[in-house]
Design an enzyme around this catalytic site. Structure first.
Site, short mmCIF file in Angstrom:
data_model
loop_
_atom_site.label_atom_id
_atom_site.label_comp_id
_atom_site.label_asym_id
_atom_site.label_seq_id
_atom_site.Cartn_x
_atom_site.Cartn_y
_atom_site.Cartn_z
N ARG A 199 49.22 16.97 21.77
CA ARG A 199 47.99 17.63 22.18
C ARG A 199 46.82 16.77 21.72
NH1 ARG A 199 51.49 21.45 20.16
NH2 ARG A 199 52.10 23.10 21.62
N LYS A 222 50.45 23.65 16.76
CA LYS A 222 50.36 25.01 17.28
C LYS A 222 51.49 25.88 16.77
CE LYS A 222 49.70 27.50 21.64
NZ LYS A 222 49.60 27.36 23.13
N HIS A 274 44.75 19.08 28.51
CA HIS A 274 46.21 19.02 28.39
C HIS A 274 46.87 18.10 29.41
CE1 HIS A 274 46.37 22.23 25.42
NE2 HIS A 274 45.54 22.93 26.17
N ARG A 277 49.31 15.48 28.04
CA ARG A 277 50.56 16.08 27.56
C ARG A 277 51.47 16.40 28.74
NH1 ARG A 277 52.68 18.76 23.05
NH2 ARG A 277 53.57 20.83 23.35
N HIS A 300 57.97 22.58 21.36
CA HIS A 300 58.01 23.94 21.89
C HIS A 300 59.00 24.78 21.07
CE1 HIS A 300 56.58 22.50 26.11
NE2 HIS A 300 55.57 22.77 25.30
N TYR A 309 59.07 21.97 33.27
CA TYR A 309 59.11 20.56 33.69
C TYR A 309 60.46 20.18 34.29
CZ TYR A 309 54.99 20.29 30.66
OH TYR A 309 53.77 20.50 30.09
#
Length: 331
Positions: A199, A222, A274, A277, A300, A309
């Site tokens: 990020r 995050k 973003h 990313r 994640h 993705y």
């Protein structure tokens, strides 16, 4: 049926005196507790007893927001931002007594905001914030009731298409960063994000101590977990040299947005921060990368997030070509 499972809780939702009477709603951790409460309520109707009688809580939303922030919100990374969102919601609803908020008022507020151009995703976030506030206060015993508008459903959202840059656009973008005066950090930050899927804020937070052994270590992410991503020797040396000369990275997102504009790259609203990313993840999959590896690289917490993705994989649903009815018919 007066008992139903909602998430991990069991909700008792009933009108013991009929539809014209008072509605009773309460959540429990187990079905046994919920059933016991249901029987108590039904048995108490004739005796006119109240469940867990206590002094009426007439605090307004604004008061609960302050209590929530001091006890719970202050510990969240986005606690201040959430408090601001809750205060705006409180003002729009007229700051009613918290336990008497009506679902129809929130729905009307939401419709007005959406009509004014606010994204449905934002409204879902606000609904989750107020639900979280009530849940947290109920869990610690600050209030003895649950979210009075928990009957309001989240809006269904279409899956948003994630924008990513082509190789040509990447080259054009980096070239533009050489063509006109920007801050000294933006080009290298762009390369870091493209090389690691970091990020933008994670890249800006890099220090020399986090650039070691051929890897970049991203902290205060995050998810709250550190992760280390290897980079090429050339980029590794460039980063260490840059940090020694210029010191820490500074906020450079506005410069990045100017570079996008200069390169004539148009993106959907809200995706510029973003896009690098997403570009890393998209190219990773198109170049034959593994979805589980991508999950670890991006940090994640759930593979479900990374799966957006998956359709970019070389072999994704490739059997649709060889096993469709046209092929069977020899057409």
């Amino acid at each position: 049926m007066n008992i139903k499972k909602v998430g991990e809780k069991y909700l008792v939702d009933m009108y013991p005196n009929g539809r014209v009477g008072k509605r009773v709603r309460k959540k429990f951790d187990t079905r046994i507790e919920a059933a016991r409460f249901e029987k108590f309520v039904l048995a108490s109707v004739s005796q006119k007893k109240e469940w867990n009688p206590s002094k009426s809580d007439n605090r307004r939303i604004s008061e609960l927001i302050e209590v929530w922030f001091k006890l719970c919100g202050v510990h969240l990374k986005d606690g201040i931002r959430r408090k601001s969102k809750l205060q705006r919601l409180c003002l729009a609803l007229g700051d009613p007594i918290a336990k008497k908020i009506e679902s129809k008022n929130f729905v009307a507020y939401r419709s007005m905001r959406i009509a004014n151009g606010i994204a449905p995703k934002t409204m879902n976030n606000e609904l989750s914030y107020i639900d979280s506030m009530f849940s947290s206060l109920n869990k610690i015993g600050e209030i003895d009731y649950s979210n009075p508008i928990d009957s309001v459903d989240m809006l269904k959202l279409d899956e948003r298409e994630l924008s990513w840059l082509t190789s040509e656009q990447i080259n054009a973008l980096l070239a533009k960063m050489d063509d006109f005066s920007l801050n000294p950090h933006v080009k290298l930050l762009t390369k870091i994000s493209l090389a690691t899927g970091a990020r933008w804020g994670e890249a800006e937070a890099l220090t020399l101590s986090r650039v070691t052994a051929g890897k970049l270590t991203f902290s205060k992410t995050k998810s709250g977990k550190n992760r280390s991503i290897p980079v090429s020797a050339e980029l590794f040396n460039e980063i260490r040299s840059h940090l020694r000369v210029h010191g820490r990275f500074t906020h450079s997102l506005s410069a990045f947005r100017r570079a996008l504009k200069a390169a004539n790259i148009e993106l959907p609203a809200g995706q510029s921060a973003h896009v690098l990313r997403h570009t890393f993840a998209s190219h990773f999959m198109m170049n034959g990368g593994d979805i589980l590896t991508l999950q670890k690289i991006l940090g994640h917490s759930s593979i479900v997030i990374t799966m957006r993705y998956a359709h970019l994989s070389r072999d994704h649903l490739s059997e649709a070509v060889s096993k469709n009815p046209l092929q069977s018919a020899g057409i």
